[in-house]
Every structure is written in structure tokens, then in C-alpha cells.
Design a protein around this motif. Structure first.
Motif, mmCIF file in Angstrom:
data_model
loop_
_atom_site.group_PDB
_atom_site.id
_atom_site.type_symbol
_atom_site.label_atom_id
_atom_site.label_comp_id
_atom_site.label_asym_id
_atom_site.label_seq_id
_atom_site.Cartn_x
_atom_site.Cartn_y
_atom_site.Cartn_z
ATOM 1 N N GLY A 86 0.907 -1.123 -0.180
ATOM 2 C CA GLY A 86 0.118 0.535 0.529
ATOM 3 C C GLY A 86 1.074 1.170 -0.245
ATOM 4 N N TYR A 87 2.184 1.072 0.855
ATOM 5 C CA TYR A 87 2.952 2.676 0.616
ATOM 6 C C TYR A 87 4.066 2.924 -0.523
ATOM 7 C CZ TYR A 87 2.674 4.577 5.681
ATOM 8 O OH TYR A 87 2.514 4.433 6.538
ATOM 9 N N ALA A 88 3.966 1.389 -1.198
ATOM 10 C CA ALA A 88 4.094 1.358 -2.383
ATOM 11 C C ALA A 88 3.717 2.501 -3.433
ATOM 12 C CB ALA A 88 4.691 0.400 -2.834
ATOM 13 N N MET A 89 2.196 1.759 -3.340
ATOM 14 C CA MET A 89 1.682 2.513 -4.324
ATOM 15 C C MET A 89 0.751 3.888 -4.260
ATOM 16 S SD MET A 89 -0.217 2.482 -6.912
ATOM 17 C CE MET A 89 -0.391 1.404 -7.166
ATOM 18 N N GLY A 90 0.912 3.849 -2.554
ATOM 19 C CA GLY A 90 0.566 5.647 -2.350
ATOM 20 C C GLY A 90 1.301 6.342 -2.497
ATOM 21 N N MET A 91 3.141 5.707 -2.809
ATOM 22 C CA MET A 91 4.017 6.493 -2.481
ATOM 23 C C MET A 91 3.909 7.134 -4.307
ATOM 24 S SD MET A 91 6.825 4.963 -0.722
ATOM 25 C CE MET A 91 8.711 5.517 -1.553
ATOM 26 N N TYR A 92 3.704 6.711 -5.291
ATOM 27 C CA TYR A 92 2.951 6.852 -6.780
ATOM 28 C C TYR A 92 2.476 7.726 -6.325
ATOM 29 C CZ TYR A 92 0.899 6.519 -10.673
ATOM 30 O OH TYR A 92 -0.008 6.772 -12.430
ATOM 31 N N GLU A 119 15.111 18.312 0.586
ATOM 32 C CA GLU A 119 14.816 17.275 -1.332
ATOM 33 C C GLU A 119 13.875 16.359 -0.882
ATOM 34 O OE1 GLU A 119 19.762 15.687 -0.408
ATOM 35 O OE2 GLU A 119 18.831 16.902 -2.390
ATOM 36 N N LEU A 120 14.119 15.820 -1.680
ATOM 37 C CA LEU A 120 13.203 14.438 -2.195
ATOM 38 C C LEU A 120 14.023 13.023 -1.541
ATOM 39 C CD1 LEU A 120 9.640 13.573 -2.734
ATOM 40 C CD2 LEU A 120 10.999 12.753 -5.324
ATOM 41 N N PRO A 121 13.922 12.215 -0.744
ATOM 42 C CA PRO A 121 14.805 10.984 -0.446
ATOM 43 C C PRO A 121 15.046 10.181 -1.572
ATOM 44 C CG PRO A 121 12.903 11.443 1.666
ATOM 45 C CD PRO A 121 12.160 12.490 0.003
ATOM 46 N N TRP A 122 16.257 9.717 -0.836
ATOM 47 C CA TRP A 122 16.517 8.933 -2.359
ATOM 48 C C TRP A 122 15.728 7.387 -2.791
ATOM 49 C CZ3 TRP A 122 17.078 3.951 -1.003
ATOM 50 C CH2 TRP A 122 17.362 3.617 -0.165
ATOM 51 N N PHE A 123 15.076 7.029 -1.339
ATOM 52 C CA PHE A 123 14.000 5.734 -1.681
ATOM 53 C C PHE A 123 12.726 6.299 -2.195
ATOM 54 C CE2 PHE A 123 13.963 7.461 2.363
ATOM 55 C CZ PHE A 123 12.881 7.768 2.817
ATOM 56 N N TRP A 124 12.701 7.647 -2.936
ATOM 57 C CA TRP A 124 11.540 7.927 -3.128
ATOM 58 C C TRP A 124 11.617 8.320 -5.001
ATOM 59 C CZ3 TRP A 124 6.214 9.709 -1.603
ATOM 60 C CH2 TRP A 124 5.733 9.091 -0.660
ATOM 61 N N HIS A 125 12.240 8.807 -5.459
ATOM 62 C CA HIS A 125 13.062 8.239 -6.575
ATOM 63 C C HIS A 125 12.648 7.328 -7.528
ATOM 64 C CE1 HIS A 125 15.112 12.024 -6.494
ATOM 65 N NE2 HIS A 125 15.872 11.408 -4.907
ATOM 66 N N GLY A 126 11.388 7.947 -8.698
ATOM 67 C CA GLY A 126 11.435 6.372 -9.933
ATOM 68 C C GLY A 126 9.715 6.386 -9.546
ATOM 69 N N PHE A 127 9.235 6.867 -8.144
ATOM 70 C CA PHE A 127 7.780 6.429 -8.409
ATOM 71 C C PHE A 127 7.046 8.002 -8.582
ATOM 72 C CE2 PHE A 127 9.563 4.243 -4.441
ATOM 73 C CZ PHE A 127 8.856 2.766 -4.444
ATOM 74 N N ASP A 128 7.498 8.258 -9.532
ATOM 75 C CA ASP A 128 6.443 8.836 -10.318
ATOM 76 C C ASP A 128 6.707 7.762 -11.417
ATOM 77 O OD1 ASP A 128 9.460 8.990 -10.521
ATOM 78 O OD2 ASP A 128 9.344 10.823 -12.044
ATOM 79 N N MET A 129 6.703 6.796 -12.175
ATOM 80 C CA MET A 129 6.649 5.903 -12.638
ATOM 81 C C MET A 129 5.620 5.204 -12.363
ATOM 82 S SD MET A 129 10.434 6.318 -14.830
ATOM 83 C CE MET A 129 11.006 5.037 -13.734
ATOM 84 N N PHE A 130 4.220 4.591 -13.409
ATOM 85 C CA PHE A 130 3.904 3.297 -12.533
ATOM 86 C C PHE A 130 4.195 2.217 -12.226
ATOM 87 C CE2 PHE A 130 0.433 -0.441 -12.848
ATOM 88 C CZ PHE A 130 -0.734 0.462 -11.654
ATOM 89 N N PHE A 132 7.605 1.276 -11.812
ATOM 90 C CA PHE A 132 8.718 1.325 -10.789
ATOM 91 C C PHE A 132 7.867 0.699 -10.038
ATOM 92 C CE2 PHE A 132 11.154 2.938 -7.559
ATOM 93 C CZ PHE A 132 12.371 2.520 -8.001
ATOM 94 N N ALA A 133 6.233 1.704 -9.988
ATOM 95 C CA ALA A 133 5.743 1.265 -8.914
ATOM 96 C C ALA A 133 4.937 0.283 -8.351
ATOM 97 C CB ALA A 133 4.518 2.938 -8.063
ATOM 98 N N ALA A 134 4.771 -0.284 -9.586
ATOM 99 C CA ALA A 134 4.223 -1.332 -9.709
ATOM 100 C C ALA A 134 5.304 -2.551 -8.792
ATOM 101 C CB ALA A 134 3.512 -1.776 -11.193
ATOM 102 N N LEU A 135 6.362 -2.432 -9.452
ATOM 103 C CA LEU A 135 7.813 -3.671 -9.529
ATOM 104 C C LEU A 135 7.645 -3.334 -7.938
ATOM 105 C CD1 LEU A 135 9.761 -5.885 -10.323
ATOM 106 C CD2 LEU A 135 11.028 -2.794 -10.511
ATOM 107 N N MET A 136 7.677 -1.932 -7.558
ATOM 108 C CA MET A 136 7.830 -2.364 -5.259
ATOM 109 C C MET A 136 6.821 -3.096 -5.112
ATOM 110 S SD MET A 136 10.553 -1.119 -5.657
ATOM 111 C CE MET A 136 11.221 -1.312 -6.926
ATOM 112 N N VAL A 137 5.523 -3.162 -5.701
ATOM 113 C CA VAL A 137 4.697 -3.330 -5.184
ATOM 114 C C VAL A 137 4.510 -4.539 -4.306
ATOM 115 C CG1 VAL A 137 2.252 -4.272 -4.834
ATOM 116 C CG2 VAL A 137 2.423 -1.907 -5.540
#
Length: 386
Positions: A86-92, A119-130, A132-137
Motif C-alpha cells: 500500500g505504501y508503494a502505491m501511495g508513494m506513486y 530535497e526528495l529522499p533517495w527512496f522516493w525516486h522512481g515512484f513518479d513512474m507507474f 516502477f511503483a508496480a515493481l516495488m509493490v
């Protein structure tokens, strides 16, 4: 090879359940979008989202049934995998807000601006792409389950000790995500979502699509888990549940068998969490509550563990009852839930679906026995020689 593997899962009950889920994925959105609000068959949008939430809970219960019902691992930490997905999807979803937030920052979410993050934390990078978020889910819950299971199963931690450790893991994550300096919104979590894949998350069409996605994903995971438990691996999985020492003595690497099931189950729970968040509109550390994991156990027990369909039925029945009872008798709901679990344990140890299946199997066996004993089917005994 994959086709034959999946075809093993299509027994009658699984086929009926999949057909019902696919039918719901088409019917409810149609009744919501294609009928007028005053039409007697119209399904309001809030009910579509509510039923979609129930289906994500059903997927979570199915994930638990894979490890508890067929491998004997009573996990009291599946809420952690659900919440991480849920957090991975929420970050996206937070990254999709952009400059439309309260502070107008195109890069930082509102809670980071409020806490003076620069600045944006390093672990938030990439979550602007669906993608990538789906992979992290699936990757984040799966990786946590793999690491946890690797050490636990190699150490041969079993039974109640393993259950306690999984609950401790969930509670540790709860405390960590409550901290503001973790970068996940602290106590408030992530909310105020706007879009998903470019569509307004509050629109009726988006809500209907999320419900359909939940139903189809549940159907897909049901097919997958059914194929797994009916395969040779599934037979070994049940052997580990019933006689772990004997299975190990026969030469099987029991820790590897458990690890695969536990990791796959965590990934399924992460998918359930990812589908849950856009439908309820928020994710916060409360999803890590150990009590949530215990509720999943209750859903699975009520429906019937080790049946695959049972946990789905149990999750829908219990949560449907929760919605009704918390509105009518909010102060008695927890007593009702506890009493339900006690009654099922004492009088329906196989759960609703398991008990019903055993009843119909007994009736079928009795009919076959009576048919075999009819005069037309009795063989004529030869006369004894004098």
C-alpha cells in the motif's frame, strides 16, 4: 508448459469462483456507470469502492491461506506485507499530485514541505513512474519475506514462536513508520491523492475500473494458488504441514519449500495493499497494527483454511458483517468478532466452506454407496459346489 500448469487449477469449484469474479468485474461497473441513479438496479459509487475493498481483503486472506492452510505457517505479520504494498502505491499517487498540493511544490509532497525537507529522499525516486511503483509493490514485500524467511526457516523456528516473531516484525514496522523522519508521512501517512495513470481517482469510471482490477487480480491469484497446491510442489507443501520431520528425512529441503510459499504469499499481500490504497484514499501506519493480522487469521478460519475459496468467502462475510454491525451496534462489534472466532473454532473447525464441502462429499459418498447396493448392481454369486 505454463498452460498445462494453470489448467490443473480448473476444478469445478475454482472454475465457478473465477467465473463469478469475472462476472462481477463486468456487472458491477456496468450497473454503476450505465444505469441512472434512480434506477432500481443502480449500484452507487460508494458501494463499488466498498466491495472493491472487500475483494482486496479477500486477496489478503487468500495469501495467508497459502502459507497457513497448506504449509502450516501461522503468520501474524501479513498486515506488514499488505501495508508495504500500500505504501508503494501511495508513494506513486503522491508523486502524481505535483504542484497541485497545498504548498504548490512540484517535487516534494506536502508533508515534506511542512517538515522542512529540502530535497526528495533517495527512496522516493522512481515512484513518479507507474511501472516502477508496480515493481516495488511486489518486490519490497517479497524481499522482506525472503530475508525474514531465510533466517527463520534455516533456524527451524516453527509453531507459536514463528507466529510471535512475525507479529514482532509487524509491530517494529509500525513504530518505524510512525516516525516523521522516516519520510513516509508519520502518523498521518499518505493521502489527498489526485490521479492514477492520468485518471481522476475520484471519478466514477476510475472507481469502477479499480473494482474490476481487484476482482480480476483476485481471480488470477486464485488460479495461480490453485495450480500451485495441485502440483507436485503443492503435495510436498502439504507434507511439510502434516509431517515436517518426515518430509525432511525423505531428502526435501523443507526451508526452501517454506521460503517459496512465504515469499509468494507476501507478494500477493503486497498486491492486495496496492489495490486497497487508491480505493480508500489513504495509507498510514495503522495498517501495520498487529490486530489487523489477527483479523486476517479470523477471516481465513471462518471461511475455511486450506480450501482457497474459504478465505475469500470468510473475508467478504466478516467484513460485510463488520460494516453492518459497526453502523448498528458499534460498541458490540469486537465482542461479536471474538465470539464468531470462538464459535467457528468449537463448532466449525473446517470453516464455512470446509464444513459445507465435507457435508456434500459425505452425501455424494452415501449416494454412490446406495447406488452400488441396489439389486441391479449386485453380482450374482455362483452356486457352491456340492
Amino acid at each position: 508448459m505454463i498452460t498445462s500448469f494453470l489448467m490443473r487449477s480448473f476444478d469445478r469449484s475454482i472454475l465457478i469462483a473465477v467465473a463469478i469474479l469475472v462476472g462481477l468485474a463486468m456487472l458491477l461497473p456496468a450497473l454503476n456507470l450505465l444505469t441512472a441513479p434512480d434506477h432500481p438496479l443502480h449500484v452507487p459509487t460508494y458501494l463499488v469502492s466498498l466491495f472493491g475493498k472487500y475483494l482486496t481483503y479477500a486477496l489478503l486472506a487468500l495469501a495467508l491461506d497459502l502459507v497457513w492452510g497448506f504449509c502450516g505457517i501461522l503468520s501474524l505479520g501479513h498486515a506488514a506485507f499488505f501495508a508495504l504494498g500500500g505504501y508503494a502505491m501511495g508513494m506513486y499517487l503522491m508523486r502524481q499530485i505535483g504542484a497541485r498540493g497545498s504548498y504548490g511544490n512540484p517535487l516534494l509532497p506536502d508533508f515534506m514541505v511542512f517538515l522542512n525537507w529540502k530535497e526528495l529522499p533517495w527512496f522516493w525516486h522512481g515512484f513518479d513512474m507507474f511501472w516502477f511503483a508496480a515493481l516495488m509493490v511486489v518486490l519490497v514485500p517479497g524481499l522482506l519475506a525472503f530475508v525474514f524467511g531465510w533466517f527463520a526457516f534455516r533456524s527451524r523456528v516453527n509453531g507459536v514462536y514463528l507466529s510471535i516473531i512475525t507479529q514482532a516484525m509487524t509491530y517494529a514496522l509500525l513504530l518505524a513508520f510512525f516516525r516523521n523522519d522516516m519520510g513516509f508521512g508519520g502518523n498521518n501517512g499518505l493521502t489527498d491523492f489526485k490521479d492514477i495513470l492520468g485518471f481522476n481517482i475520484q471519478a466514477n469510471g476510475t472507481r469502477a475500473a479499480l473494482f474490476a482490477a481487484s476482482a480480476l487480480m483476485l481471480a488470477l491469484c486464485l488460479i495461480l494458488t490453485s495450480a500451485i497446491v495441485r502440483s507436485k510442489y503443492g503435495k510436498v507443501l502439504v507434507a511439510v504441514r502434516d509431517a515436517e520431520s518426515r518430509t525432511r528425512f525423505l531428502g526435501y529441503r523443507v526451508e526452501h519449500i517454506k521460503l517459496f510459499a512465504f515469499t509468494l504469499s507476501a507478494m500477493m499481500a503486497g498486491i492486495a495493499g496496492a489495490l486497497y490504497v487508491p480505493q480508500v484514499g489513504i495509507i498510514n501506519p495503522g495498517e501495520f497494527e498487529p490486530g489487523n493480522s489477527i483479523e486476517v487469521v479470523i477471516w481465513t478460519a471462518v471461511g475455511g483454511r486450506g480450501t482457497l475459496i474459504g478465505p475469500i468467502v470468510g473475508a467478504i462475510l466478516v467484513n460485510g458483517g463488520k460494516s453492518i454491525f459497526t453502523a448498528a451496534f458499534p460498541e458490540f462489534w469486537l465482542f461479536a468478532l471474538g465470539g464468531l472466532f470462538v464459535l467457528v473454532t468449537l463448532f466449525l473447525p473446517k470453516g464455512v466452506v470446509g464444513t459445507a464441502g465435507a457435508y456434500f462429499a459425505r452425501r455424494r459418498a452415501e449416494r454412490q454407496t446406495r447406488a452400488a447396493e441396489t439389486p441391479d448392481n449386485l453380482a450374482v454369486e455362483p452356486m457352491a459346489a456340492e
